[in-house]
Structure formats: C-alpha cells, structure tokens
Design a protein around this motif. Sequence first.
Motif, PDB file in Angstrom:
ATOM      1  N   ARG A   1       0.822  -1.212   0.000  1.00  0.00           N
ATOM      2  CA  ARG A   1       0.000   0.000   0.000  1.00  0.00           C
ATOM      3  C   ARG A   1       0.863   1.272   0.000  1.00  0.00           C
ATOM      4  NH1 ARG A   1      -5.165  -1.522   0.603  1.00  0.00           N
ATOM      5  NH2 ARG A   1      -5.562  -3.564   1.563  1.00  0.00           N
ATOM      6  N   ARG A   2       1.807   1.276  -0.928  1.00  0.00           N
ATOM      7  CA  ARG A   2       2.677   2.419  -1.112  1.00  0.00           C
ATOM      8  C   ARG A   2       2.324   3.112  -2.418  1.00  0.00           C
ATOM      9  NH1 ARG A   2       5.084   5.131   2.070  1.00  0.00           N
ATOM     10  NH2 ARG A   2       6.872   5.515   0.693  1.00  0.00           N
ATOM     11  N   PRO A   3       2.424   4.441  -2.485  1.00  0.00           N
ATOM     12  CA  PRO A   3       2.052   5.166  -3.715  1.00  0.00           C
ATOM     13  C   PRO A   3       3.015   4.866  -4.856  1.00  0.00           C
ATOM     14  CG  PRO A   3       3.060   6.647  -2.118  1.00  0.00           C
ATOM     15  CD  PRO A   3       2.828   5.353  -1.401  1.00  0.00           C
ATOM     16  N   TRP A   4       2.478   4.793  -6.057  1.00  0.00           N
ATOM     17  CA  TRP A   4       3.272   4.524  -7.252  1.00  0.00           C
ATOM     18  C   TRP A   4       4.306   5.611  -7.490  1.00  0.00           C
ATOM     19  CZ3 TRP A   4       4.034   0.275  -9.880  1.00  0.00           C
ATOM     20  CH2 TRP A   4       4.522   0.320 -11.178  1.00  0.00           C
ATOM     21  N   SER A   5       3.960   6.840  -7.136  1.00  0.00           N
ATOM     22  CA  SER A   5       4.874   7.968  -7.372  1.00  0.00           C
ATOM     23  C   SER A   5       6.134   7.869  -6.519  1.00  0.00           C
ATOM     24  CB  SER A   5       4.159   9.289  -7.072  1.00  0.00           C
ATOM     25  OG  SER A   5       3.697   9.311  -5.730  1.00  0.00           O
ATOM     26  N   ALA A   6       6.072   7.147  -5.398  1.00  0.00           N
ATOM     27  CA  ALA A   6       7.221   7.042  -4.497  1.00  0.00           C
ATOM     28  C   ALA A   6       8.350   6.204  -5.073  1.00  0.00           C
ATOM     29  CB  ALA A   6       6.775   6.448  -3.153  1.00  0.00           C
ATOM     30  N   LEU A   7       8.110   5.558  -6.220  1.00  0.00           N
ATOM     31  CA  LEU A   7       9.172   4.791  -6.863  1.00  0.00           C
ATOM     32  C   LEU A   7      10.271   5.701  -7.410  1.00  0.00           C
ATOM     33  CD1 LEU A   7       7.036   2.136  -8.773  1.00  0.00           C
ATOM     34  CD2 LEU A   7       8.545   1.729  -6.828  1.00  0.00           C
ATOM     35  N   GLY A   8       9.957   6.961  -7.609  1.00  0.00           N
ATOM     36  CA  GLY A   8      10.973   7.916  -8.038  1.00  0.00           C
ATOM     37  C   GLY A   8      11.051   8.089  -9.534  1.00  0.00           C
ATOM     38  N   TRP A   9       9.975   8.612 -10.133  1.00  0.00           N
ATOM     39  CA  TRP A   9       9.908   8.737 -11.589  1.00  0.00           C
ATOM     40  C   TRP A   9      10.457  10.049 -12.108  1.00  0.00           C
ATOM     41  CZ3 TRP A   9       8.925   4.364 -13.944  1.00  0.00           C
ATOM     42  CH2 TRP A   9       8.152   3.394 -13.291  1.00  0.00           C
ATOM     43  N   ARG A  10      10.789  10.993 -11.241  1.00  0.00           N
ATOM     44  CA  ARG A  10      11.211  12.308 -11.719  1.00  0.00           C
ATOM     45  C   ARG A  10      12.628  12.247 -12.300  1.00  0.00           C
ATOM     46  NH1 ARG A  10      11.417  12.381  -6.183  1.00  0.00           N
ATOM     47  NH2 ARG A  10      13.407  12.974  -5.204  1.00  0.00           N
ATOM     48  N   ASN A  11      12.944  13.275 -13.077  1.00  0.00           N
ATOM     49  CA  ASN A  11      14.265  13.444 -13.679  1.00  0.00           C
ATOM     50  C   ASN A  11      14.701  12.254 -14.538  1.00  0.00           C
ATOM     51  OD1 ASN A  11      14.547  15.935 -12.317  1.00  0.00           O
ATOM     52  ND2 ASN A  11      15.371  14.917 -10.511  1.00  0.00           N
TER      53      ASN A  11
END
Length: 257
Positions: free
Chosen positions: A61-71
């Motif tokens: 139950r962790r957010p998908w965005s927390a995988l680190g998609w930036r940059n």
Amino acid sequence: MRTLWAVLLVIVVMFAQIFIGSSPALLLLDQANPLREPLGAIGVTLTALLLIHLVRRFLDRRPWSALGWRNPSHVLLGVLAGAVPPLAASGLSLAVGASTWVSVDASAYVWLPLAAVVILLGQAFPEELLWRGHLVDTLSVRLSPRAVVIISSAGFGVLHIFSQSPASTLMEKLLYVVMAVALGFACTAARVRGGGLWMAVGVHWGFHLGLRVLPLQPVHYGVTLVLLTITLTLAGALLLRGQSERTATSHSPAPTR
C-alpha cells in the motif's frame, strides 16, 4: 521480520517477472527469430510493471509515485557512471594479462543498439524498478539510509548465485556474487544520489553496455571479477560522497553579516 519478508517478496517477483514475461516469446518464436529476445525483454518489463503495481497496491500500500519517476534525464548520467567501472576494469584486466583481445567482425557492432534495448527492457529497467524502486522505497519507511543501502545491495548480489556467467570454479562463483553486490551498491548509491529511479537504471544499463564494448575474453576470470568489484565499489562510494556533500551544503546555515 518485515524486512526479510520484503526482500523475499522482491526475489519471488524477480523470478516471476523473468519467467512469465519472457515465456511467450521463448515458446512461440524460433531461436533464430530476431524478434525473440526483444519481445521477451518487452514482456519482462510489462510483467514487472504489473506485478510491482499489484504488490504496492494490495500488499505494501505504497504510492506509485514514491518509486521515483522524476528526472528521467538522469538515466544518461547513470549510463556514464555505470560504464566507466567495467571499461576501467577491462583495461586493467588486459594490462595484467587477465584477459585478451579476441577477433570480432565489425558487423557485430551493428547489432549493439538492439542489444542495448534488450538489456534495458530485459534487465536494467525491470530489475531496478524492483530493487532500487520498490524495495528501497519500502525499506526507507522504517530503516536508516545505511541499512537500506546494505540490504538492497546484498540482496541483489546474493540472488546472482543463480545467474549464468563465465564463472566455473567455486571461487569464481563466489567472486561473481561479490561483484554483483558491488553492482547493487553502485545502483543503490545512484538511487540515493539522483533522488529517483532513473540514475540507478542508467548505472545498471551502462554497466552491461561497458562490458560489451571491448572484445575481450577472460583468461583469469577471477582477477577480472576482483577488478570489477573494486571499480564498482569506488563508483558507488563517489556517488554517495557527492550526495553527502550536497546534503551538508543544503543544511549549512546561511552566513551572517
């Protein structure tokens, strides 16, 4: 116990994404078919995305965005950081006689771009999505950064005891696992330095590309593995050092007048 469960789950998912993702292409296409490996690699990436999405939504139950998609541009910096260690190790290995040049037809390099895509989609991206994306994010919730680096690096490396490699003796197989731990360390350091997934993907990708650029054949594979371990460890240490210096600078007090 939760940490052990998280690592075991990642190992299970890694084997599942490899076998499930690559099976359709391996079963349906002849070995001589040029689309066999690219389609298998695409299958691995798609399966990895699906499995990790399910794990994060219904188990962690962790957010998908927390995988680190930036940059995403950081992948290029990662490729450079990942390619230097194997190139340096190859040069040193050749200098000390641990490897030798082999004759390769220049036409073989025509297929290098396709091989690069296969490596990216079959190994670098899905494995880093799992280990430096999902696992690092999951462990970071309750563990110190140092513990996260150690667990992510060691777990990734130990898993390579099942990998196919030129290692033949027991010592070479053990050194291969140690080298894989060093690769995991460099990739985890890239995740910490870049603040996201893409630099880690680049390091993993660049490592495999660097291994394929020079037409070398190992004479003493154990020596080559030791050199790879050293250069990868140095690369990871440099990445973490740069991060610590940036962190210290960002938290330093403003000068007073």
